[in-house]
Enzyme design. Structure first.
Site, short mmCIF file in Angstrom:
data_model
loop_
_atom_site.label_atom_id
_atom_site.label_comp_id
_atom_site.label_asym_id
_atom_site.label_seq_id
_atom_site.Cartn_x
_atom_site.Cartn_y
_atom_site.Cartn_z
N ASP A 124 0.83 -1.20 0.00
CA ASP A 124 0.00 0.00 0.00
C ASP A 124 0.87 1.25 0.00
O ASP A 124 0.37 2.38 -0.05
CB ASP A 124 -0.99 0.01 1.16
CG ASP A 124 -0.34 -0.08 2.54
OD1 ASP A 124 0.90 -0.13 2.62
OD2 ASP A 124 -1.10 -0.11 3.53
N SER A 125 2.19 1.05 0.00
CA SER A 125 3.12 2.15 -0.25
C SER A 125 2.88 2.80 -1.60
O SER A 125 3.38 3.91 -1.86
CB SER A 125 4.57 1.66 -0.16
OG SER A 125 4.76 0.50 -0.96
N ASP A 181 -0.79 -6.22 0.08
CA ASP A 181 -1.16 -5.56 1.33
C ASP A 181 -2.67 -5.41 1.43
O ASP A 181 -3.34 -5.05 0.45
CB ASP A 181 -0.55 -4.16 1.40
CG ASP A 181 0.77 -4.12 2.16
OD1 ASP A 181 1.05 -5.06 2.92
OD2 ASP A 181 1.51 -3.13 1.99
N LYS A 208 -0.97 -9.45 3.25
CA LYS A 208 -0.25 -8.96 4.42
C LYS A 208 -1.11 -7.95 5.15
O LYS A 208 -1.76 -7.11 4.52
CB LYS A 208 1.09 -8.32 4.04
CG LYS A 208 1.90 -7.83 5.25
CD LYS A 208 3.27 -7.31 4.85
CE LYS A 208 3.22 -5.95 4.23
NZ LYS A 208 2.77 -4.88 5.19
N GLU A 214 9.57 -3.87 10.94
CA GLU A 214 9.92 -2.56 10.38
C GLU A 214 10.39 -1.59 11.45
O GLU A 214 9.70 -1.37 12.45
CB GLU A 214 8.73 -1.96 9.63
CG GLU A 214 9.05 -0.60 9.01
CD GLU A 214 8.03 -0.09 8.03
OE1 GLU A 214 8.21 1.02 7.51
OE2 GLU A 214 7.04 -0.81 7.77
#
Length: 273
Positions: free
Chosen positions: A55-56, A94, A124, A190
């Site tokens: 989703d970046s 995502d 994810k 992360e």
């Protein structure tokens, strides 16, 4: 002379079980994000183990300040494009903000849509303890799920920023254990200290995929646009740029503009008689 580049296009496809089993073989896993056909096919041919349709895309493709506006339909759209380009890598999509947080039932329905409509191999989601029931529901429905703890971009408002290193070892370990126990096949770590990531990696039987979490993780993931030097104004400590494609593309575009304006392009070699 440089070593010849390896071509993995004929290698056997990566599956969720093979990805999970890589930890036992002490084989480091490689993951990159992709959002379109061209980059996905390139990364797949180069031999990356998994492609994350992150989703970046909200930030690097859509130009937004966070990942939160990205919709489920957008993730499915980009996921299907990437799957169509890939012959070997495991494609993970995502689950975007508010596509799984309401209830496990909502999560199962939306994850099912992602896998059915995109053809991806797994989804994810962000969270550990607070999403354990949801992870358990997805696993029970045979929907492979990767978890994500530490800095969670969808929780940016709560955590106070996109680059906040998470240092609560007890909480991070509890989140990771909860995700594994609920049935996640792997977990992204992360922006957490290297020592904590090493402890989590040792404690878990599922692979840990680090981004800003040090080399002891079982694998690594980077946002491809960052890794290739296509983005500007983003240089966290963990990011290594393996190319400067923005400069290359800028130079090529400038030369194209100049040659067209000067009447140098198209020339005889690039014209039909």
């Amino acid at each position: 002379m440089s070593e010849p580049k390896k071509n993995f296009s004929n290698a056997s496809p990566m599956s969720v079980p093979k990805f999970a089993a890589a930890k036992g073989r002490e084989q480091k896993l490689t993951v990159l994000t992709a959002y379109d056909f061209v980059f996905a096919s390139l990364f797949d041919e180069a031999g990356v183990d998994a492609i994350l349709v992150g989703d970046s895309l909200g930030m690097v493709v859509q130009g937004k300040s966070t990942t939160m506006p990205v919709t489920l339909d957008q993730m499915i759209y980009h996921g299907e494009i990437v799957v169509r380009a890939v012959s070997r890598a495991l494609v993970i999509v995502d689950m975007p903000f508010m596509s799984y947080q309401v209830s496990p039932t909502q999560a199962v329905e939306n994850a099912g849509r992602i896998l059915k409509e995109s053809g991806a191999g797994a989804v994810k989601l962000e969270g550990g303890i607070q999403q354990a029931e949801t992870i358990r529901a997805l696993a029970a429905a045979d929907l492979p799920v990767m978890a994500h703890v530490g800095m969670r971009p969808q929780s940016v408002r709560k955590l106070g920023g996109m680059s906040k290193v998470q240092r609560d070892e007890a909480a991070l370990l509890a989140d990771a254990r909860a995700a594994e126990e609920a049935g996640a096949f792997a977990i992204v770590l992360e922006l957490i200290p290297r020592s904590i990531a090493a402890t989590i990696t040792k404690e878990l039987s599922i692979p840990t995929i680090g981004i800003g979490a040090g080399p002891e993780c079982d694998g690594q993931v980077l946002v491809s646009y960052d890794m290739l030097g296509l983005t500007q104004g983003f240089q966290p400590k963990f990011l290594k740029r393996y190319a400067d494609l923005r400069a290359t593309a800028f130079d090529a575009t400038s030369r194209y503009i100049q040659e067209v304006r000067d009447g140098q392009f198209p020339d005889t070699a690039h014209s039909h008689e």
